[in-house]
Design a protein around this motif. Sequence first.
Motif, short mmCIF file in Angstrom:
data_model
loop_
_atom_site.label_atom_id
_atom_site.label_comp_id
_atom_site.label_asym_id
_atom_site.label_seq_id
_atom_site.Cartn_x
_atom_site.Cartn_y
_atom_site.Cartn_z
N ILE A 346 0.88 -1.38 0.00
CA ILE A 346 0.15 -0.04 0.06
C ILE A 346 0.97 1.38 0.15
CG2 ILE A 346 -1.64 1.41 1.47
CD1 ILE A 346 -3.00 -1.24 2.26
N LYS A 347 1.93 1.29 0.73
CA LYS A 347 2.93 2.36 0.88
C LYS A 347 3.52 2.61 -0.40
CE LYS A 347 3.79 1.64 5.92
NZ LYS A 347 4.69 1.60 6.83
N LYS A 348 3.80 1.71 -1.31
CA LYS A 348 4.57 1.51 -2.62
C LYS A 348 3.63 2.43 -3.81
CE LYS A 348 7.51 -2.38 -1.73
NZ LYS A 348 7.75 -3.66 -2.44
N ARG A 349 2.46 1.99 -3.62
CA ARG A 349 1.61 2.26 -4.73
C ARG A 349 0.85 3.67 -4.84
NH1 ARG A 349 -1.09 -2.93 -7.32
NH2 ARG A 349 0.12 -4.64 -6.60
N GLU A 350 0.60 4.19 -5.89
CA GLU A 350 0.09 5.49 -6.05
C GLU A 350 -1.49 5.37 -5.74
OE1 GLU A 350 -0.48 9.31 -8.92
OE2 GLU A 350 0.34 7.36 -9.90
N GLY A 351 -2.05 5.89 -4.92
CA GLY A 351 -3.47 6.03 -4.93
C GLY A 351 -4.08 5.12 -3.64
N PHE A 352 -3.06 4.62 -2.89
CA PHE A 352 -3.51 4.04 -1.80
C PHE A 352 -2.89 4.59 -0.48
CE2 PHE A 352 -3.91 0.78 -5.01
CZ PHE A 352 -4.77 -0.06 -4.75
N GLU A 353 -3.87 4.72 0.44
CA GLU A 353 -3.50 5.43 1.85
C GLU A 353 -3.87 4.75 2.87
OE1 GLU A 353 -4.40 9.73 3.86
OE2 GLU A 353 -4.86 9.43 1.85
N LEU A 354 -2.89 4.49 3.76
CA LEU A 354 -3.19 3.74 4.98
C LEU A 354 -3.77 4.64 6.02
CD1 LEU A 354 0.01 1.80 6.26
CD2 LEU A 354 -2.28 1.00 5.86
N VAL A 355 -4.87 4.07 6.57
CA VAL A 355 -5.78 4.88 7.81
C VAL A 355 -4.84 5.04 8.94
CG1 VAL A 355 -7.80 4.98 9.21
CG2 VAL A 355 -7.87 4.25 7.00
N MET A 356 -3.95 3.73 9.41
CA MET A 356 -2.92 3.94 10.39
C MET A 356 -2.11 2.60 10.33
SD MET A 356 -5.25 3.03 13.98
CE MET A 356 -6.04 4.46 13.64
N GLU A 357 -1.05 2.50 11.11
CA GLU A 357 -0.22 1.45 10.92
C GLU A 357 -1.04 0.26 11.90
OE1 GLU A 357 2.88 0.27 9.92
OE2 GLU A 357 3.17 2.18 8.69
N PRO A 358 -1.36 -0.83 11.29
CA PRO A 358 -2.28 -1.69 11.89
C PRO A 358 -1.46 -2.58 13.18
CG PRO A 358 -0.99 -2.83 10.06
CD PRO A 358 -0.99 -1.52 9.89
N GLU A 359 -2.36 -2.98 14.21
CA GLU A 359 -1.68 -3.49 15.20
C GLU A 359 -1.93 -5.03 15.00
OE1 GLU A 359 -2.08 -3.38 20.18
OE2 GLU A 359 -3.50 -2.09 19.01
N PHE A 360 -3.21 -5.36 14.30
CA PHE A 360 -3.37 -6.67 14.43
C PHE A 360 -3.39 -7.15 12.92
CE2 PHE A 360 -7.05 -10.02 15.29
CZ PHE A 360 -6.32 -10.76 15.87
N VAL A 361 -4.44 -7.94 12.46
CA VAL A 361 -4.47 -8.45 11.18
C VAL A 361 -5.41 -7.86 10.22
CG1 VAL A 361 -3.55 -10.68 11.38
CG2 VAL A 361 -5.98 -10.46 11.70
N ASN A 362 -6.03 -6.58 10.88
CA ASN A 362 -7.04 -5.67 10.24
C ASN A 362 -6.19 -4.37 9.50
OD1 ASN A 362 -8.41 -7.08 12.14
ND2 ASN A 362 -9.81 -5.57 12.44
N VAL A 363 -6.26 -4.58 8.31
CA VAL A 363 -5.39 -3.42 7.43
C VAL A 363 -6.42 -2.40 6.93
CG1 VAL A 363 -3.74 -2.78 5.72
CG2 VAL A 363 -3.72 -5.00 7.19
N CYS A 364 -6.63 -1.32 7.44
CA CYS A 364 -7.59 -0.32 6.98
C CYS A 364 -7.02 0.71 6.11
CB CYS A 364 -7.96 0.46 8.13
SG CYS A 364 -8.88 -0.64 9.36
N PHE A 365 -7.54 1.15 4.95
CA PHE A 365 -6.83 1.83 4.08
C PHE A 365 -8.02 2.46 2.96
CE2 PHE A 365 -6.94 -2.30 2.12
CZ PHE A 365 -7.63 -1.93 0.84
N TRP A 366 -7.61 3.73 2.45
CA TRP A 366 -8.36 4.24 1.27
C TRP A 366 -7.81 3.94 -0.13
CZ3 TRP A 366 -7.31 7.58 5.66
CH2 TRP A 366 -8.58 7.85 6.50
N PHE A 367 -8.72 3.93 -1.13
CA PHE A 367 -8.31 3.88 -2.32
C PHE A 367 -8.54 5.07 -2.99
CE2 PHE A 367 -9.28 3.54 -6.79
CZ PHE A 367 -7.88 3.23 -7.35
N VAL A 368 -7.64 6.10 -3.34
CA VAL A 368 -7.97 7.35 -3.86
C VAL A 368 -7.76 7.44 -5.45
CG1 VAL A 368 -7.14 9.76 -3.77
CG2 VAL A 368 -6.57 8.38 -1.87
N PRO A 369 -8.96 7.44 -6.10
CA PRO A 369 -8.95 7.37 -7.49
C PRO A 369 -8.35 8.53 -8.25
CG PRO A 369 -11.15 8.23 -6.63
CD PRO A 369 -10.28 7.85 -5.50
N PRO A 370 -8.07 8.26 -9.57
CA PRO A 370 -7.37 9.42 -10.21
C PRO A 370 -8.01 10.83 -10.16
CG PRO A 370 -7.48 7.40 -11.54
CD PRO A 370 -8.42 7.02 -10.20
#
Length: 444
Positions: A346-370
């Motif tokens: 997610i950190k490498k790809r354009e258009g993806f943004e983490l909500v926060m660093e995960p503590e568990f196996v839940n990974v929360c993120f936004w997809f930001v369209p063009p």
Amino acid sequence: MADSEPLLSLDGSPVAAETLLREVFGIVVDEVIRKGTCASEKVCEWKEPEELKQLLDLELRSQGESQEQILERCRAVIQYSVKTCHPRFFNQLFSGLDPHALAGRIVTESLNTSQYTYEIAPVFVLMEEEVLKKLRALVGWSSGDGVFCPGGSISNMYAMNLARYQRYPDCKQRGLRALPPLALFTSQECHYSIKKSAAFLGLGTDSVRVVKADERGKMIPEDLERQISLAEVEGAVPFLVSATSGTTVLGAFDPLEAIADVCQRHGLWLHVDNLLKHCHGSQASYLFQQDKFYDVALDTGDKVVQCGRRVDCLKLWLMWKAQGGQGLERRVDQAFALARYLVEEIKKREGFELVMEPEFVNVCFWFVPPSLRGKQESPDYSERLAKVAPVLKERMVKKGSMMIGYQPHGTRGNFFRMVVANPALTQSDIDFLLNELEQLGQDL
């Protein structure tokens, strides 16, 4: 009736039932286990409700159907159901299929017993005791008691009822009239079942005092202390703190040791129970006779509010037997490794943004369209971004390519919550998830 065919037989033939079941098991193996776990197959075959009603022919009639028709019904049920065992079903915490657990469920359903007394379920009473002992040992407890519950909501209700009984045992006989106004405390990130349980038990949702959480979703012990003092000033009696280890959305873990210190200072019950039989027991004489020929302590059904409690322990026992503790540990390690891989991608790809660093196996993120990239300063950016996830969810479900949940959270607009839980997941499935979101959202 004595001269009639056994009730298990179908169409007048004693072997028809066996034939039916073999056919059904074959369908399950083909359609659920083989196709349902194949990445090239669809996660779901989406149909609108009215169309699905017609396809399934749900009407129940006075006349029965042939075995061939029943088999087609079984195929249709599977065809139009969501394949939660699919490697690209990321929607809930229960994704994946374990063959040993499935074997356990087949055995328990076939035996069709209920886990209330040793006389009716001797194997499973002893098995549940052993599994619970092992689970307690994992968290460092050398003694205790417990039961399998049909879900987190019922578990939370048990905890609340036990805490109330521990503080006011008279309430079992006298009901709510034996109680002053009560207050229980839980995080703003708690499961919604806490308020449901308070309403169900007659305490009322107003008895639930919501404690603030920090930016990572963890309960703040200082605010817990403040809320307890405030409740006492208002004339309520604090009796329970319900903490959370792994919140539903962010996967946050409350600081249990600090919360336990607060509970100890104020004499409050922390979501831990060992009063099951005293609190829930009713000594039904037709089930729990005390003059049986074996140790009646093995009749565990009086510890629960259910009577006909299903057998749940065999699934876990059989899986644990097959995998061993080391095998289960590797599964957990693999899940965390894949969650970390997803975060790095997610950190490498354009258009993806983490909500926060995960503590568990839940990974929360936004997809930001063009159309929204670089527009973070726009006054309507958050509003427009919140509309992206619902659109992508509709597209992926109707295409059948994958399923992933989304939700708002506090002031944050809709974001995706990827749950890395399926033991069959690989890095290629993670790559597919990100690639598919890019493809589905390229025109937004």
